[in-house]
Motif scaffolding. Structure first.
Motif, PDB file in Angstrom:
ATOM      1  N   ALA A 300      41.595  -3.140  13.469  1.00  0.00           N
ATOM      2  CA  ALA A 300      41.410  -2.928  12.024  1.00  0.00           C
ATOM      3  C   ALA A 300      40.016  -2.371  11.733  1.00  0.00           C
ATOM      4  CB  ALA A 300      41.633  -4.228  11.275  1.00  0.00           C
ATOM      5  N   ALA A 301      38.995  -2.922  12.409  1.00  0.00           N
ATOM      6  CA  ALA A 301      37.623  -2.459  12.185  1.00  0.00           C
ATOM      7  C   ALA A 301      37.455  -1.013  12.658  1.00  0.00           C
ATOM      8  CB  ALA A 301      36.635  -3.368  12.917  1.00  0.00           C
ATOM      9  N   ILE A 302      38.099  -0.654  13.780  1.00  0.00           N
ATOM     10  CA  ILE A 302      37.999   0.711  14.297  1.00  0.00           C
ATOM     11  C   ILE A 302      38.666   1.706  13.350  1.00  0.00           C
ATOM     12  CG2 ILE A 302      38.813   2.250  16.140  1.00  0.00           C
ATOM     13  CD1 ILE A 302      38.326  -0.070  18.088  1.00  0.00           C
ATOM     14  N   LEU A 303      39.853   1.356  12.863  1.00  0.00           N
ATOM     15  CA  LEU A 303      40.540   2.246  11.919  1.00  0.00           C
ATOM     16  C   LEU A 303      39.726   2.421  10.646  1.00  0.00           C
ATOM     17  CD1 LEU A 303      44.237   1.032  12.369  1.00  0.00           C
ATOM     18  CD2 LEU A 303      43.156   3.071  13.334  1.00  0.00           C
ATOM     19  N   ASP A 304      39.109   1.341  10.183  1.00  0.00           N
ATOM     20  CA  ASP A 304      38.242   1.445   9.006  1.00  0.00           C
ATOM     21  C   ASP A 304      37.017   2.302   9.308  1.00  0.00           C
ATOM     22  OD1 ASP A 304      37.352   0.511   6.266  1.00  0.00           O
ATOM     23  OD2 ASP A 304      35.706  -0.290   7.485  1.00  0.00           O
ATOM     24  N   THR A 305      36.499   2.184  10.525  1.00  0.00           N
ATOM     25  CA  THR A 305      35.322   2.969  10.912  1.00  0.00           C
ATOM     26  C   THR A 305      35.623   4.462  10.926  1.00  0.00           C
ATOM     27  OG1 THR A 305      34.496   1.137  12.261  1.00  0.00           O
ATOM     28  CG2 THR A 305      33.569   3.299  12.705  1.00  0.00           C
ATOM     29  N   MET A 306      36.877   4.836  11.251  1.00  0.00           N
ATOM     30  CA  MET A 306      37.242   6.253  11.224  1.00  0.00           C
ATOM     31  C   MET A 306      37.051   6.833   9.838  1.00  0.00           C
ATOM     32  SD  MET A 306      40.623   6.442  13.665  1.00  0.00           S
ATOM     33  CE  MET A 306      40.594   5.745  15.317  1.00  0.00           C
ATOM     34  N   TRP A 307      37.461   6.085   8.812  1.00  0.00           N
ATOM     35  CA  TRP A 307      37.268   6.550   7.440  1.00  0.00           C
ATOM     36  C   TRP A 307      35.783   6.541   7.065  1.00  0.00           C
ATOM     37  CZ3 TRP A 307      38.374   9.256   3.494  1.00  0.00           C
ATOM     38  CH2 TRP A 307      37.811   8.989   2.247  1.00  0.00           C
ATOM     39  N   VAL A 308      35.080   5.471   7.469  1.00  0.00           N
ATOM     40  CA  VAL A 308      33.646   5.370   7.178  1.00  0.00           C
ATOM     41  C   VAL A 308      32.878   6.532   7.824  1.00  0.00           C
ATOM     42  CG1 VAL A 308      31.562   4.007   7.647  1.00  0.00           C
ATOM     43  CG2 VAL A 308      33.643   2.869   6.857  1.00  0.00           C
ATOM     44  N   PRO A 374      37.549  20.014  18.125  1.00  0.00           N
ATOM     45  CA  PRO A 374      36.662  19.044  18.785  1.00  0.00           C
ATOM     46  C   PRO A 374      36.003  18.077  17.803  1.00  0.00           C
ATOM     47  CG  PRO A 374      36.267  21.251  19.621  1.00  0.00           C
ATOM     48  CD  PRO A 374      37.137  21.396  18.415  1.00  0.00           C
ATOM     49  N   THR A 375      35.693  18.550  16.598  1.00  0.00           N
ATOM     50  CA  THR A 375      35.075  17.673  15.602  1.00  0.00           C
ATOM     51  C   THR A 375      36.026  16.543  15.213  1.00  0.00           C
ATOM     52  OG1 THR A 375      33.697  19.458  14.736  1.00  0.00           O
ATOM     53  CG2 THR A 375      34.045  17.572  13.305  1.00  0.00           C
ATOM     54  N   LEU A 376      37.297  16.863  15.002  1.00  0.00           N
ATOM     55  CA  LEU A 376      38.278  15.836  14.644  1.00  0.00           C
ATOM     56  C   LEU A 376      38.456  14.826  15.781  1.00  0.00           C
ATOM     57  CD1 LEU A 376      41.014  18.027  12.881  1.00  0.00           C
ATOM     58  CD2 LEU A 376      39.318  16.522  11.806  1.00  0.00           C
ATOM     59  N   ILE A 377      38.524  15.328  17.016  1.00  0.00           N
ATOM     60  CA  ILE A 377      38.666  14.431  18.166  1.00  0.00           C
ATOM     61  C   ILE A 377      37.436  13.531  18.291  1.00  0.00           C
ATOM     62  CG2 ILE A 377      38.855  14.324  20.682  1.00  0.00           C
ATOM     63  CD1 ILE A 377      40.415  16.952  20.574  1.00  0.00           C
ATOM     64  N   THR A 378      36.266  14.106  18.044  1.00  0.00           N
ATOM     65  CA  THR A 378      35.025  13.348  18.163  1.00  0.00           C
ATOM     66  C   THR A 378      34.937  12.246  17.117  1.00  0.00           C
ATOM     67  OG1 THR A 378      33.922  15.315  19.056  1.00  0.00           O
ATOM     68  CG2 THR A 378      32.516  13.536  18.300  1.00  0.00           C
ATOM     69  N   VAL A 379      35.461  12.485  15.910  1.00  0.00           N
ATOM     70  CA  VAL A 379      35.493  11.447  14.881  1.00  0.00           C
ATOM     71  C   VAL A 379      36.236  10.220  15.404  1.00  0.00           C
ATOM     72  CG1 VAL A 379      36.496  10.803  12.656  1.00  0.00           C
ATOM     73  CG2 VAL A 379      35.253  12.939  12.866  1.00  0.00           C
ATOM     74  N   VAL A 380      37.401  10.455  15.996  1.00  0.00           N
ATOM     75  CA  VAL A 380      38.200   9.347  16.524  1.00  0.00           C
ATOM     76  C   VAL A 380      37.467   8.657  17.672  1.00  0.00           C
ATOM     77  CG1 VAL A 380      40.404   8.702  17.569  1.00  0.00           C
ATOM     78  CG2 VAL A 380      40.341  10.489  15.820  1.00  0.00           C
ATOM     79  N   TRP A 381      36.916   9.449  18.584  1.00  0.00           N
ATOM     80  CA  TRP A 381      36.236   8.904  19.765  1.00  0.00           C
ATOM     81  C   TRP A 381      35.029   8.055  19.379  1.00  0.00           C
ATOM     82  CZ3 TRP A 381      37.539   9.376  24.944  1.00  0.00           C
ATOM     83  CH2 TRP A 381      36.578   8.955  25.855  1.00  0.00           C
ATOM     84  N   MET A 382      34.146   8.610  18.555  1.00  0.00           N
ATOM     85  CA  MET A 382      32.938   7.885  18.153  1.00  0.00           C
ATOM     86  C   MET A 382      33.281   6.634  17.346  1.00  0.00           C
ATOM     87  SD  MET A 382      30.221   9.175  19.389  1.00  0.00           S
ATOM     88  CE  MET A 382      29.327  10.635  19.921  1.00  0.00           C
ATOM     89  N   SER A 383      34.302   6.747  16.499  1.00  0.00           N
ATOM     90  CA  SER A 383      34.689   5.598  15.679  1.00  0.00           C
ATOM     91  C   SER A 383      35.222   4.461  16.539  1.00  0.00           C
ATOM     92  CB  SER A 383      35.753   6.018  14.659  1.00  0.00           C
ATOM     93  OG  SER A 383      35.250   6.999  13.782  1.00  0.00           O
ATOM     94  N   ALA A 384      35.965   4.806  17.601  1.00  0.00           N
ATOM     95  CA  ALA A 384      36.517   3.771  18.472  1.00  0.00           C
ATOM     96  C   ALA A 384      35.414   3.095  19.284  1.00  0.00           C
ATOM     97  CB  ALA A 384      37.575   4.372  19.396  1.00  0.00           C
ATOM     98  N   PHE A 385      34.634   3.883  20.005  1.00  0.00           N
ATOM     99  CA  PHE A 385      33.594   3.316  20.873  1.00  0.00           C
ATOM    100  C   PHE A 385      32.476   2.700  20.042  1.00  0.00           C
ATOM    101  CE2 PHE A 385      35.883   5.799  23.868  1.00  0.00           C
ATOM    102  CZ  PHE A 385      35.548   5.386  25.145  1.00  0.00           C
ATOM    103  N   GLY A 386      31.935   3.490  19.093  1.00  0.00           N
ATOM    104  CA  GLY A 386      30.835   2.993  18.285  1.00  0.00           C
ATOM    105  C   GLY A 386      31.265   1.875  17.351  1.00  0.00           C
ATOM    106  N   GLY A 387      32.457   2.018  16.756  1.00  0.00           N
ATOM    107  CA  GLY A 387      32.945   0.982  15.836  1.00  0.00           C
ATOM    108  C   GLY A 387      33.168  -0.338  16.539  1.00  0.00           C
ATOM    109  N   ALA A 388      33.728  -0.302  17.758  1.00  0.00           N
ATOM    110  CA  ALA A 388      33.932  -1.537  18.521  1.00  0.00           C
ATOM    111  C   ALA A 388      32.592  -2.202  18.846  1.00  0.00           C
ATOM    112  CB  ALA A 388      34.693  -1.233  19.807  1.00  0.00           C
ATOM    113  N   ALA A 389      31.605  -1.387  19.237  1.00  0.00           N
ATOM    114  CA  ALA A 389      30.293  -1.941  19.585  1.00  0.00           C
ATOM    115  C   ALA A 389      29.606  -2.553  18.365  1.00  0.00           C
ATOM    116  CB  ALA A 389      29.420  -0.844  20.185  1.00  0.00           C
ATOM    117  N   LEU A 390      29.636  -1.861  17.237  1.00  0.00           N
ATOM    118  CA  LEU A 390      28.982  -2.392  16.038  1.00  0.00           C
ATOM    119  C   LEU A 390      29.675  -3.651  15.533  1.00  0.00           C
ATOM    120  CD1 LEU A 390      28.108   0.860  14.025  1.00  0.00           C
ATOM    121  CD2 LEU A 390      26.678  -0.459  15.592  1.00  0.00           C
TER     122      LEU A 390
END
Length: 529
Positions: A300-308, A374-390
Motif C-alpha cells: 500500500a505504501a509503495i503504490l501510494d509512493t508512485m503517486w507521490v 524509461p521515465t515511466l519505468i523509473t517512476v515505478v522502480w524508484m517508488s518501489a525501492f525508495g518507497g519501501a526503504a522510507l
C-alpha cells in the motif's frame, strides 16, 4: 513537384577511407593511436600519483560544478524542451534510415537495450540510497525541505525522480538522434564528428573531427572503467554483507575478471546474440525483483509512493530546474549539477549505442520511446525501492532506520534484509548488478570500436575484444594500484569533461534541428512525406 531542392549534406567522404590495416585490424589512423597513447599515459600517471591526481582533478571537477551550475541547468532544460518539441513537430514523421527503413529489433528488445545501456546499473545503486539520503539530510535536502518529515519524504521522491527522469534521457536522445540521422539518413560515419557537419562541413573529416572523436573515446572508456571499478566494489560489499566473503582487492579483481570474461563472450556473439540477449534477460530479472519488492514489501505504501513521486516530480520540476537564487546550494551542487555533468560525460557512449540499435524508427517514435518510456519505468522502480526503504525508516525497522545511510553500496541490501527471502532477493540483486555491468562493457566496446574504426560498424570482432579487455584491465589496474583515489580521479575527469561536452551537445542540437528541417523539405519535394 515544385523546384528541385539540393541536398546540403552530401559529402565525398567514404567511411573508413582514413583507416590503416595492421595485423588484420581496421583502425582510424589519427584517432586510435592518439587515444591509445593518452589512455596509457593518463592511467600510468594516475597510478603513480593517485592522491595528487585525485586532488588536482577534484579541483577541476568542483570548479566546473560551482562556477557553471547555471550553464549545466539551462542547457539540460533546453534539451528537454527540444525533445518534447520534436515529438509534435512535422519532422517527427522522418524515419531514421530512410522512409522505407524498418526496425532491426523488436520493440521490447529495443526498450530493453535502451534501458540496460542508459542507466540500469545506476538504478540498482541509487534506488534506495538516493531517496534515503534526501529524506535524512545525508548531504543536504532538496529545496531546503526539513529532513525526516512528511514534506521531506515527498520531496525526496520527487527530487530523485527529477535526476532520473526527462533530463538525462533528453541528453541521451539529442546525441543519439543526431548520430542516427547523419549516419543512417546521410551516409556519414557513425561517430560524434558527423553531427558537426552542418557547422564544419567537410572540415569535420580533418583535425577538428579527430579531436571531437578522441574526446568522445576518452570520456567513454574512462566512464566505463570507473563504473566497472566502483561496481566491483559494490558487488564485493554485497557479497561480504550477505555471505561474509571478503570484500578485499582480490575479490574485486575476481569480479572484474568474471564480468570481462562474460562481456567477451557477448562481444563475440555480436549485437544480436550478445547485448540483445543479455538486455532481455536483465529486463525479465529486474521485473521479477521489482514485483517481489512491491508485493512482499509494504504494498500500500509503495503504490501510494508512485503517486507521490509522480505528482511531486511534476510539481517541483520547475523549481528544481531553476539555477538562480537557490538556497539549497550544498544539495544543488552536490547532486543536481553533479548528475547533469555526469549524464553529459556519458552521452557519447549511451547516445551512440542507442543510435546503433534505433534504425527504422521515426523521429517521433524514437524521441517518445527514449524520453517517455524509461521515465515511466523509473517512476515505478524508484517508488518501489525508495518507497519501501522510507517506509522502513518511518516504522523504525532495520539498519537504515537505526544507523541511517552509512554505506551507499549497501543501502539496497539493507532494505532487502527486512523482506522475506532475503538471501534469494539479495543474490538476485547482485546478479543484476553484474549483468548490467556486462551489458555496459559490451555496448561500450561496440561504441569505442566504432569511433576508433572511423565510424565503421562492421570492423573485425578482435577489435571489440581488445576494447572489452582494455576496460577491464584499466579498472583492475586502478583498483590494484590506486584504490578509491585512482577511481575518484578518473571519475572527476569524466565530470570535468561534462562542461566542454555540454557546449558540444548544444551545437549538436542546433545541427540536428537544421538537418531534420532540411530533410523534411527534401522528402516533401520528392513526395515521400
Amino acid at each position: 513537384m515544385g523546384d528541385v531542392i539540393k541536398d546540403e549534406y552530401q559529402t565525398d567522404y567514404v567511411v573508413g577511407q582514413d583507416n590503416i590495416n595492421p595485423l588484420g585490424l581496421d583502425l582510424h589512423a589519427p584517432v586510435f593511436p592518439i587515444t591509445a597513447v593518452l589512455v596509457v599515459l593518463f592511467v600510468m600517471g594516475t597510478l603513480m600519483f593517485p592522491s595528487e591526481a585525485k586532488e588536482l582533478l577534484d579541483g577541476a571537477k568542483w570548479g566546473a560544478i560551482n562556477t557553471f551550475d547555471w550553464f549545466f541547468l539551462i542547457s539540460a532544460n533546453i534539451f528537454v524542451v527540444v525533445c518534447f518539441a520534436l515529438i509534435f513537430m512535422p519532422v517527427g514523421k522522418i524515419r531514421i534510415g530512410g522512409q522505407d527503413a524498418r526496425p532491426d529489433f523488436s520493440t521490447m528488445s529495443w526498450f530493453a537495450m535502451l534501458f540496460a545501456a542508459g542507466m540500469g546499473i545506476g538504478l540498482m545503486f541509487w534506488a534506495v540510497a538516493e531517496p534515503v539520503a534526501y529524506y535524512t539530510g545525508w548531504y543536504g535536502t532538496p529545496l531546503n525541505a526539513v529532513a525526516n518529515t512528511a514534506e521531506g519524504r515527498e520531496l525526496a521522491m520527487g527530487a530523485t525522480m527529477y535526476h532520473w527522469g526527462f533530463h538525462p534521457w533528453a541528453i541521451y536522445a539529442v546525441v543519439a538522434l543526431s548520430l542516427a540521422f547523419f549516419a543512417y539518413n546521410k551516409g556519414m560515419p557513425l561517430t560524434i564528428r558527423s553531427a558537426f557537419f552542418p557547422l564544419l562541413r567537410d572540415r569535420v573529416w580533418g583535425w577538428p573531427g579527430h579531436l571531437i572523436d578522441i574526446l568522445a573515446v576518452l570520456a567513454t572508456i574512462f566512464g566505463l572503467a570507473t563504473s566497472l571499478g566502483f561496481g566491483a566494489q559494490q558487488a564485493a560489499s554485497g557479497l561480504h554483507y550477505l555471505f561474509g566473503i571478503s570484500s578485499g582487492i582480490n575479490v574485486q579483481m575476481a569480479i572484474i575478471t568474471g564480468v570481462t570474461f562474460v562481456a567477451l563472450i557477448s562481444v563475440v556473439r555480436g549485437l544480436d546474440g550478445g547485448v540483445k540477449v543479455l538486455s532481455n534477460i536483465n529486463m525479465v530479472t529486474a521485473a521479477a525483483l521489482l514485483l517481489f519488492i512491491i508485493f512482499a514489501g509494504p504494498t500500500a505504501a509503495i503504490l501510494d509512493t508512485m503517486w507521490v513521486t509522480t505528482s511531486n516530480y511534476a510539481t517541483n520540476i520547475l523549481p528544481l530546474s531553476n539555477p538562480f537564487g537557490r538556497e539549497d546550494e550544498t544539495w544543488f551542487h552536490g547532486w543536481t549539477v553533479f548528475y547533469w555533468a555526469w549524464w553529459v560525460s556519458w552521452s557519447p557512449f549511451v547516445g551512440m549505442f542507442i543510435a546503433r540499435v534505433s534504425r527504422g524508427r521515426t523521429v517521433r517514435e524514437f524521441v517518445t520511446a527514449v524520453l517517455i518510456v524509461p521515465t515511466l519505468i523509473t517512476v515505478v522502480w524508484m517508488s518501489a525501492f525508495g518507497g519501501a526503504a522510507l517506509e522502513q525508516i518511518q516504522q523504525g525497522i532495520g539498519a537504515l532506520a537505526q544507523d541511517g545511510l552509512t554505506e551507499v553500496p549497501l543501502a539496497m541490501f539493507q532494505m532487502l534484509e527486512n523482506l522475506p527471502w532475503v538471501a534469494v532477493s539479495s543474490f538476485v540483486g547482485i546478479v543484476l548488478v553484474l549483468v548490467f555491468f556486462v551489458t555496459s562493457s559490451d555496448s561500450g566496446s561496440l561504441v569505442i570500436d566504432s569511433i576508433t574504426a572511423g565510424g565503421k560498424t562492421d570492423a573485425p570482432t578482435v577489435q571489440r575484444i581488445f576494447w572489452a579487455v582494455m576496460e577491464g584491465a584499466i579498472a583492475a589496474a586502478l583498483i590494484f594500484g590506486g584504490g578509491d583515489d585512482a577511481l575518484g580521479a578518473i571519475q572527476a575527469t569524466a565530470i570535468a569533461a561534462g562542461l566542454p561536452f555540454t557546449v558540444i551537445l548544444l551545437v549538436m542540437t542546433w545541427g540536428l534541428l537544421k538537418g531534420l528541417t532540411h530533410e523534411r523539405k527534401l522528402l516533401l519535394a520528392e513526395g515521400k512525406l
